[in-house]
Design a protein around this motif. Structure first.
Motif, PDB file in Angstrom:
ATOM      1  N   GLY A 219      50.970  11.404  12.414  1.00  0.00           N
ATOM      2  CA  GLY A 219      49.896  10.594  13.067  1.00  0.00           C
ATOM      3  C   GLY A 219      49.281   9.854  11.976  1.00  0.00           C
ATOM      4  O   GLY A 219      49.804   9.315  10.993  1.00  0.00           O
ATOM      5  N   TYR A 220      47.980   9.333  12.224  1.00  0.00           N
ATOM      6  CA  TYR A 220      47.385   8.312  11.547  1.00  0.00           C
ATOM      7  C   TYR A 220      46.149   8.875  10.739  1.00  0.00           C
ATOM      8  O   TYR A 220      45.294   9.479  11.066  1.00  0.00           O
ATOM      9  N   ALA A 221      46.586   8.920   9.460  1.00  0.00           N
ATOM     10  CA  ALA A 221      45.649   9.571   8.430  1.00  0.00           C
ATOM     11  C   ALA A 221      44.426   9.043   8.372  1.00  0.00           C
ATOM     12  O   ALA A 221      43.521   9.923   8.236  1.00  0.00           O
ATOM     13  N   PRO A 222      43.814   7.799   8.715  1.00  0.00           N
ATOM     14  CA  PRO A 222      42.508   7.452   8.590  1.00  0.00           C
ATOM     15  C   PRO A 222      41.859   8.225   9.671  1.00  0.00           C
ATOM     16  O   PRO A 222      40.524   8.415   9.428  1.00  0.00           O
ATOM     17  N   ALA A 223      42.158   8.667  10.637  1.00  0.00           N
ATOM     18  CA  ALA A 223      41.420   9.415  11.781  1.00  0.00           C
ATOM     19  C   ALA A 223      41.491  10.754  11.076  1.00  0.00           C
ATOM     20  O   ALA A 223      40.207  11.530  11.046  1.00  0.00           O
ATOM     21  N   TRP A 224      42.438  11.324  10.568  1.00  0.00           N
ATOM     22  CA  TRP A 224      42.110  12.675  10.069  1.00  0.00           C
ATOM     23  C   TRP A 224      40.969  12.867   9.036  1.00  0.00           C
ATOM     24  O   TRP A 224      40.383  13.770   8.823  1.00  0.00           O
ATOM     25  N   ARG A 225      41.128  11.643   8.213  1.00  0.00           N
ATOM     26  CA  ARG A 225      40.046  11.601   7.092  1.00  0.00           C
ATOM     27  C   ARG A 225      38.649  11.770   7.703  1.00  0.00           C
ATOM     28  O   ARG A 225      37.608  12.467   7.225  1.00  0.00           O
TER      29      ARG A 225
ATOM     30  N   GLN B 289      60.973  14.279  20.907  1.00  0.00           N
ATOM     31  CA  GLN B 289      61.137  12.883  21.096  1.00  0.00           C
ATOM     32  C   GLN B 289      60.255  12.207  22.315  1.00  0.00           C
ATOM     33  O   GLN B 289      60.283  11.036  22.698  1.00  0.00           O
ATOM     34  N   GLN B 290      59.503  13.013  22.671  1.00  0.00           N
ATOM     35  CA  GLN B 290      58.617  12.489  23.860  1.00  0.00           C
ATOM     36  C   GLN B 290      57.110  12.510  23.568  1.00  0.00           C
ATOM     37  O   GLN B 290      56.162  12.262  24.340  1.00  0.00           O
ATOM     38  N   GLY B 291      56.727  13.200  22.241  1.00  0.00           N
ATOM     39  CA  GLY B 291      55.567  13.232  22.088  1.00  0.00           C
ATOM     40  C   GLY B 291      55.005  14.674  21.803  1.00  0.00           C
ATOM     41  O   GLY B 291      55.912  15.632  21.548  1.00  0.00           O
TER      42      GLY B 291
ATOM     43  N   HIS C 133      51.796   4.467  22.606  1.00  0.00           N
ATOM     44  CA  HIS C 133      52.711   4.449  21.644  1.00  0.00           C
ATOM     45  C   HIS C 133      52.559   5.129  20.303  1.00  0.00           C
ATOM     46  O   HIS C 133      51.639   5.065  19.518  1.00  0.00           O
ATOM     47  N   GLN C 134      53.117   6.514  20.500  1.00  0.00           N
ATOM     48  CA  GLN C 134      52.957   7.389  19.669  1.00  0.00           C
ATOM     49  C   GLN C 134      52.781   6.829  18.300  1.00  0.00           C
ATOM     50  O   GLN C 134      53.839   6.248  17.739  1.00  0.00           O
ATOM     51  N   TYR C 135      51.675   7.275  17.342  1.00  0.00           N
ATOM     52  CA  TYR C 135      51.786   6.799  16.123  1.00  0.00           C
ATOM     53  C   TYR C 135      52.336   7.687  15.134  1.00  0.00           C
ATOM     54  O   TYR C 135      51.678   8.766  15.028  1.00  0.00           O
ATOM     55  N   PRO C 136      53.242   7.572  14.579  1.00  0.00           N
ATOM     56  CA  PRO C 136      54.218   6.563  14.071  1.00  0.00           C
ATOM     57  C   PRO C 136      55.243   6.249  14.907  1.00  0.00           C
ATOM     58  O   PRO C 136      56.225   5.273  14.572  1.00  0.00           O
TER      59      PRO C 136
ATOM     60  N   PRO D  76      61.861   1.002  21.308  1.00  0.00           N
ATOM     61  CA  PRO D  76      60.520   1.351  21.795  1.00  0.00           C
ATOM     62  C   PRO D  76      60.200   0.469  22.848  1.00  0.00           C
ATOM     63  O   PRO D  76      60.597  -0.897  23.075  1.00  0.00           O
ATOM     64  N   ASP D  77      59.504   0.884  24.106  1.00  0.00           N
ATOM     65  CA  ASP D  77      59.019   0.300  25.254  1.00  0.00           C
ATOM     66  C   ASP D  77      58.027  -0.774  24.791  1.00  0.00           C
ATOM     67  O   ASP D  77      57.913  -1.872  25.573  1.00  0.00           O
ATOM     68  N   GLY D  78      57.561  -0.405  23.943  1.00  0.00           N
ATOM     69  CA  GLY D  78      56.385  -1.263  23.406  1.00  0.00           C
ATOM     70  C   GLY D  78      56.007  -1.023  22.135  1.00  0.00           C
ATOM     71  O   GLY D  78      56.610  -0.394  21.199  1.00  0.00           O
ATOM     72  N   GLY D  79      54.657  -1.608  21.676  1.00  0.00           N
ATOM     73  CA  GLY D  79      54.260  -1.377  20.305  1.00  0.00           C
ATOM     74  C   GLY D  79      54.676  -2.639  19.308  1.00  0.00           C
ATOM     75  O   GLY D  79      55.200  -3.850  19.906  1.00  0.00           O
ATOM     76  N   MET D  80      54.133  -2.343  18.305  1.00  0.00           N
ATOM     77  CA  MET D  80      54.435  -3.411  17.180  1.00  0.00           C
ATOM     78  C   MET D  80      55.382  -2.917  16.002  1.00  0.00           C
ATOM     79  O   MET D  80      55.707  -3.577  15.098  1.00  0.00           O
ATOM     80  N   ALA D  81      56.426  -1.541  16.319  1.00  0.00           N
ATOM     81  CA  ALA D  81      56.971  -1.245  15.075  1.00  0.00           C
ATOM     82  C   ALA D  81      58.026  -0.488  15.722  1.00  0.00           C
ATOM     83  O   ALA D  81      58.007  -0.158  16.915  1.00  0.00           O
TER      84      ALA D  81
END
Ligand SMILES: Cc1ncc(COP(=O)(O)O)c(C=O)c1O
Length: 488
Positions: free
Chosen positions: A217-223, A239-241, A270-273, A419-424
């Motif tokens: 996941g997104y480390a800035p949130a964990w912080r 593979q589905q989250g 869009h599951q990060y990452p 990916p169906d969407g997102g930026m990566a």
């Protein structure tokens, strides 16, 4: 009466002469040339010494009187103030001879810099969540900024109205209803999602609680979560989250050890990452589990608009009868991260506490910027830009798929899903992901790899990288990938 050893040199262009003289006298006091209660030279005497006129010296003395350094006594002259805090230690010691004691800070919080994001310019930056800022219609947006200043709402420019600028709240409410089926929510405008996560952590967490997150996941949130003392509990994903059964087991385990889970943090669209979309059946299962155990869900919908295959799935927050979902979104992806504006859509039972806590941090988000965005949205220009950016990012995704297929045929890429969407894209390699990222960096190419996203780093298979496509032109995607996968 003393003679002061000062030279007042004034750069006429930059500083008035009397200010330069007052500064020189202040320095003389600070370094102990004259001490508390001691008489200073008369204005006439100092004027002669500095070859200036008496009024300039009097202006300098008046400045020092106003600042509390000196006093004037009628018919006696000017004296150094009796109660200067520097004086007692200076009586026999000029300032320069004081030992320089480095101050020792006693930190009470971990200030680990590991999640600081860089503004370094890379030859090719494949960071996953970066929009192409060069596409942003700055010229058009400038006119809304101009309107915000030429026709301001004076009342809103004051303190108060911490939840956000009313016209922006209206626009966001309408947009959420129309584009994301979210209704009946209170909107709070924040300084990006990061501030929202921080506020939530401060008011809902404590050291005896924990937060369930996807295993990657997104480390800035964990912080934010750990800054409240809470622990992060990594929940298995596939593979589905996030796997709902694994969440339920963790909830029961944490109750038994006395550190119950208070929040589930999810990136369902869009599951990060990994970018996968959490299917409807799992969303319902996770919601039911959370509701049964009275656990809130933070739904971080950071790049909702960029979905290519079909309409994006409606957020979990759009069907939330218990009011337990805290929905977060941001303008960082649809404008640029530096704009620092995001929002929460939450239940009335939580919004007052959030707004109250926000006043402790910063009162409110910049009103002129909120105003400009509200005008931009109202004029329809926001959605026009979104359509344009989505189309371009869709083309870039397809281009990256073509490129990765080529490198798959060459054996450099093992697998990837479109990916169906997102930026990566989340890409599996036949080699060490960490090594590939390191080698790329030595070539000024930025790639993120699996180890950076895991709660438990020991679980890394060291095979996956995340390749952002939104922030790069097709030409740069091709050249960047060529450098990354160059024959070795
Ligand atoms: C998962 C996730 N949430 C939120 C954000 C945006 O955060 P902010 O609004 O603080 O810029 C990002 C940006 O990269 C992200 O990846």
């Amino acid at each position: 009466m003393k003679t002061l050893n000062i030279k007042a040199v004034s750069d006429e262009q930059k500083q008035a002469k009397y200010l330069a003289i007052s500064q020189a006298i202040r320095e003389a006091i600070k370094c102990g040339q004259v001490i508390s209660s001691e008489q200073l030279p008369s204005a006439r005497q100092l004027a002669e010494q500095l070859k200036t006129n008496r009024h300039t010296i009097m202006a300098a003395y008046n400045e020092l009187i106003a600042q509390g350094w000196i006093t004037s006594k009628q018919r006696k002259g000017y004296f150094v103030a009796a109660d200067l805090p520097v004086n007692s230690s200076l009586r026999n010691k000029p300032m320069e001879t004081l030992p320089a004691q480095p101050f020792r800070w006693k930190f009470t919080k971990n200030t680990d810099p590991s999640t600081i994001q860089t503004t370094a310019s890379y030859r090719y930056n494949f960071a996953g969540g970066t929009p192409d800022i060069s596409l942003f219609p700055f010229h058009e947006f400038k006119s809304y900024v101009g309107d915000a200043f030429s026709r301001p709402n004076i009342n809103e420019l004051n303190y108060g109205n911490t939840a956000g600028y009313t016209p922006l709240i209206t626009q966001v409410t309408q947009y959420l209803r129309r584009a994301r089926s979210i209704t009946n929510r209170e909107i709070v405008i924040t300084n990006g999602s990061q501030e929202a996560l921080y506020i939530l952590s401060q008011i809902l967490l404590s050291p005896i609680l924990s937060v369930a997150t996807e295993a990657m996941g997104y480390a800035p949130a964990w912080r934010c979560f750990t800054s409240s003392g809470a622990s992060i509990i990594s929940i298995k994903q596939d593979q589905q989250g996030m796997i709902p059964e694994a969440l339920e087991q963790a909830i029961e385990r944490q109750i038994q050890i006395g550190q119950p889970i208070a929040l589930v943090y999810l990136t369902p669209l869009h599951q990060y990452p990994t970018t996968v979309t959490l299917p409807v059946s799992r969303r319902h299962a996770i919601y039911r589990i959370a509701s049964k155990h009275n656990i809130a869900i933070i739904e971080d919908d950071y790049d909702h608009e960029y979905h290519y295959r079909c309409q994006p799935l409606a957020p979990i927050a759009s069907d939330d009868p218990s009011g337990l979902v805290i929905y977060l979104s941001t303008f960082s992806k649809v404008m640029f991260p530096g704009v620092r504006i995001g929002f929460m859509a939450l239940d009335k039972t939580l919004s007052d506490a959030v707004v109250n806590y926000k006043t402790i941090i910063n009162h409110k988000v910049s009103v002129p910027m909120q105003d400009a965005i509200a005008r931009w949205m109202q004029a329809g220009a926001f959605e026009r830009y979104l359509r344009k950016a989505t189309k371009i990012y869709h083309q870039r995704r397809d281009f990256m798929v073509q490129q990765l297929t080529h490198y798959q045929q060459l054996g450099r890429v093992k697998s990837f899903t479109i990916p169906d969407g997102g930026m990566a894209m989340w890409v599996e390699l036949n080699e060490s992901a960490e090594l590939l990222a390191k080698t790329a960096l030595s070539d000024a190419i930025f790639i993120q790899q699996e180890g950076q996203f895991l709660v438990d780093k020991t679980q890394s298979k060291d095979r996956f990288i995340r390749l952002g496509f939104a922030g790069l032109s097709t030409q740069d995607i091709a050249s960047g990938l060529k450098c990354i996968f160059k024959a070795r």
